[in-house]
Design a protein around this motif. Structure first.
Motif, PDB file in Angstrom:
ATOM      1  N   PRO A 137      15.536 -12.954 -13.135  1.00  0.00           N
ATOM      2  CA  PRO A 137      16.520 -14.005 -13.455  1.00  0.00           C
ATOM      3  C   PRO A 137      15.874 -15.390 -13.529  1.00  0.00           C
ATOM      4  O   PRO A 137      16.406 -16.293 -14.166  1.00  0.00           O
ATOM      5  N   GLN A 138      14.691 -15.572 -12.924  1.00  0.00           N
ATOM      6  CA  GLN A 138      14.075 -16.911 -12.900  1.00  0.00           C
ATOM      7  C   GLN A 138      12.966 -17.093 -13.955  1.00  0.00           C
ATOM      8  O   GLN A 138      12.850 -18.152 -14.552  1.00  0.00           O
ATOM      9  N   LYS A 139      12.140 -16.044 -14.184  1.00  0.00           N
ATOM     10  CA  LYS A 139      10.919 -16.249 -14.975  1.00  0.00           C
ATOM     11  C   LYS A 139      10.612 -15.069 -15.891  1.00  0.00           C
ATOM     12  O   LYS A 139      11.139 -13.967 -15.705  1.00  0.00           O
ATOM     13  N   VAL A 140       9.711 -15.311 -16.854  1.00  0.00           N
ATOM     14  CA  VAL A 140       9.231 -14.255 -17.760  1.00  0.00           C
ATOM     15  C   VAL A 140       7.704 -14.199 -17.668  1.00  0.00           C
ATOM     16  O   VAL A 140       7.054 -15.241 -17.532  1.00  0.00           O
ATOM     17  N   ALA A 141       7.157 -12.989 -17.739  1.00  0.00           N
ATOM     18  CA  ALA A 141       5.693 -12.822 -17.759  1.00  0.00           C
ATOM     19  C   ALA A 141       5.311 -11.930 -18.937  1.00  0.00           C
ATOM     20  O   ALA A 141       6.046 -10.998 -19.292  1.00  0.00           O
ATOM     21  N   LEU A 142       4.148 -12.216 -19.539  1.00  0.00           N
ATOM     22  CA  LEU A 142       3.656 -11.422 -20.674  1.00  0.00           C
ATOM     23  C   LEU A 142       2.369 -10.716 -20.287  1.00  0.00           C
ATOM     24  O   LEU A 142       1.583 -11.250 -19.511  1.00  0.00           O
ATOM     25  N   THR A 143       2.174  -9.536 -20.860  1.00  0.00           N
ATOM     26  CA  THR A 143       0.899  -8.830 -20.647  1.00  0.00           C
ATOM     27  C   THR A 143       0.275  -8.516 -22.000  1.00  0.00           C
ATOM     28  O   THR A 143       0.950  -7.986 -22.901  1.00  0.00           O
ATOM     29  N   GLU A 144      -1.001  -8.876 -22.122  1.00  0.00           N
ATOM     30  CA  GLU A 144      -1.718  -8.591 -23.368  1.00  0.00           C
ATOM     31  C   GLU A 144      -2.163  -7.133 -23.415  1.00  0.00           C
ATOM     32  O   GLU A 144      -2.195  -6.458 -22.381  1.00  0.00           O
ATOM     33  N   GLU A 145      -2.572  -6.688 -24.590  1.00  0.00           N
ATOM     34  CA  GLU A 145      -3.051  -5.305 -24.735  1.00  0.00           C
ATOM     35  C   GLU A 145      -4.242  -5.028 -23.814  1.00  0.00           C
ATOM     36  O   GLU A 145      -4.417  -3.912 -23.338  1.00  0.00           O
ATOM     37  N   ASN A 146      -5.053  -6.048 -23.522  1.00  0.00           N
ATOM     38  CA  ASN A 146      -6.215  -5.837 -22.637  1.00  0.00           C
ATOM     39  C   ASN A 146      -5.861  -5.993 -21.157  1.00  0.00           C
ATOM     40  O   ASN A 146      -6.738  -6.010 -20.300  1.00  0.00           O
TER      41      ASN A 146
END
Ligand SMILES: Cc1cc2nc3c(=O)[nH]c(=O)nc-3n(C[C@H](O)[C@H](O)[C@H](O)COP(=O)(O)OP(=O)(O)OC[C@H]3O[C@@H](n4cnc5c(N)ncnc54)[C@H](O)[C@@H]3O)c2cc1C
Length: 418
Positions: A137-146
């Protein structure tokens, strides 16, 4: 000091949607990180027609004046069948003197957007393919293919195109299907027989369609589009190129000189089309824009224009609402315009690209009639211009930020130079 909160925003995809949203958000003081899987911005890609609706957004962004001198000023769409019956003869200025289309290329357009992204302070991360995201509800995180992660974003904008992998990771219901028909395209020098102000098309039944779009004034370019069933593409690549050229000349006799620029099948590129339907485009702290949200066949030439309007609407929603209300407001505001163009495109495409030959007969009877009725023709022009918001409604053509004609710019330039 401004009371509008400033967010840390991640955008995936440097296409028309992601890049334009990034520029507008960074210009308003947000910290924008744009992740693009391509290692760099390449000046390549198909020609497209920018419509008055998209130009309005670019004008508001302060970019249009720089783009227009690179583009071909398109005044009309002309389409005929091989029996010389006129299917469509749509002039922008039937609707308003100020309107026109601008033929350009993805490469020209994105190069300009990259320049403005840099000057407005967007953090551009080329060569960073994003594989997944998580949101609380507070934040978003992204993960790359590596496996590299990027954390602590307030908002994620997904603009990764028609074949988006990331949209599947939201909870929004999605329908995505590939059209059986796509196109081959080529960009060459414009040759005699093709006016530099006309998108010219020829059709026969529903299985033969080709188009020629002027796509640049400086180099005087012309883009060719040739409709093809996707399951026939491999066969086309091993077929006799001269036989294909004869077929093009049968549809467009004036193309003979232009076709001399094509020496090999691989001079042409293949484009496939998708139809993507979602009931809304937000999920928690994530929002989907452009083709990832609503890809459609380019029959009505609207994709870039819709992407620009998505970006402008989202930025306005973020300015006007707290974040938890901004994204639902975005979906509500875009609904009518997108629904109209998705339906109109789905409805029109089979009359030009399908295996339903009966639709070709109906088109040959109905379109010339529709084209001859001024009210219907004006509605078709408004549709082409990207201005329709429903069957009986459209955006105003009086808006002060609709483009003025390019020769008006030229007059202004010469006036200020003297
Ligand atoms: C033949 C053809 C003719 C067309 N003609 C017109 C026209 O005349 N007028 C018009 O308005 N539209 C036209 N269109 C449609 C238009 O090109 C698209 O609607 C428009 O480009 C969509 O922009 P976008 O930003 O949503 O997506 P895209 O331009 O597809 O950009 C998506 C970006 O996301 C990147 N990406 C994808 N996955 C990832 C990932 N996992 N991580 C990081 N980056 C990622 C991609 O590399 C790409 O750069 C045409 C399309 C075709 C195929």
């Amino acid at each position: 000091m401004s009371s509008i909160p400033r967010y840390r925003i991640a955008i995936v995809g440097f296409g028309s949607a992601g890049a334009s949203a990034g520029i507008m958000l960074a210009a308003r003081g947000h910290e924008v990180h744009l992740f693009e899987r391509a290692p760099q911005n390449e000046p390549v890609g198909a020609g497209f027609l920018l419509q008055p609706s998209g130009m309005k957004v670019l004008r508001d962004m302060g970019i249009l004046d720089e783009l227009l001198p690179e583009t071909a000023q398109v005044e009309k769409l002309f389409c005929r069948n091989t029996r010389d019956q006129v299917m469509l003869d749509l002039h922008y200025n039937d609707l308003a003197q100020s309107l026109f289309g601008a033929g350009t290329h993805r490469g020209t357009f994105l190069t300009l957007l990259e320049k403005h992204a840099i000057t407005s302070g967007v953090h551009l991360h080329w060569g960073h393919p994003i594989a997944s995201f998580t949101q609380s509800p507070q934040k978003v995180a992204l993960t790359e293919e590596n496996g590299t992660t990027h954390k602590d974003f307030d908002l994620l904008l997904i603009g990764d195109g028609a074949r988006s992998e990331l949209r599947k990771q939201t909870s929004i219901p999605i329908k995505c299907k590939q059209y059986p028909w796509g196109a081959l395209w080529f960009i060459g020098q414009r040759t005699e027989g093709f006016a530099n102000d006309t998108l010219w098309q020829a059709v026969e039944s529903t299985n033969l369609l080709n188009g020629f779009l002027p796509t640049g004034t400086r180099d005087d370019l012309l883009s060719l589009f040739w409709s093809i069933r996707m399951d026939r593409v491999d066969k086309w690549f091993s077929s006799d190129l001269n036989q294909w050229k004869e077929q093009v000349c049968y549809m467009a006799p004036q193309a003979e000189d232009y076709l001399k620029q094509i020496h090999d099948h691989h001079d042409l590129k293949v484009a496939s089309y998708y139809d993507v339907v979602m009931p809304y485009w937000h999920d928690g702290r994530t929002v989907i824009l452009g083709d990832a949200a609503h890809a459609l066949s380019p029959q009505l030439g609207q994709g870039v224009n819709l992407a620009l309007l998505d970006a402008a609407t989202l930025v306005e929603s973020i300015e006007q609402h707290p974040l938890n209300e901004a994204l639902p407001a975005y979906s509500r505001t875009r609904k009518a315009h997108l629904a109209f163009y998705q339906r109109a495109t789905r409805w029109t495409t089979p009359f030009f690209q399908s295996d339903m030959k009966a639709l070709g007969l109906i088109r040959d009877l109905a379109f010339p009639l529709a084209n001859s009725i001024p009210y219907v023709r004006n509605q078709m022009v408004a549709t082409m211009a990207g201005l329709k918001t429903g069957i009986f409604s459209m955006m105003s053509t009086e808006s002060p930020s609709l483009p003025v004609r390019k020769n008006q710019y030229l007059l202004d330039d010469s006036a200020s130079a003297s």
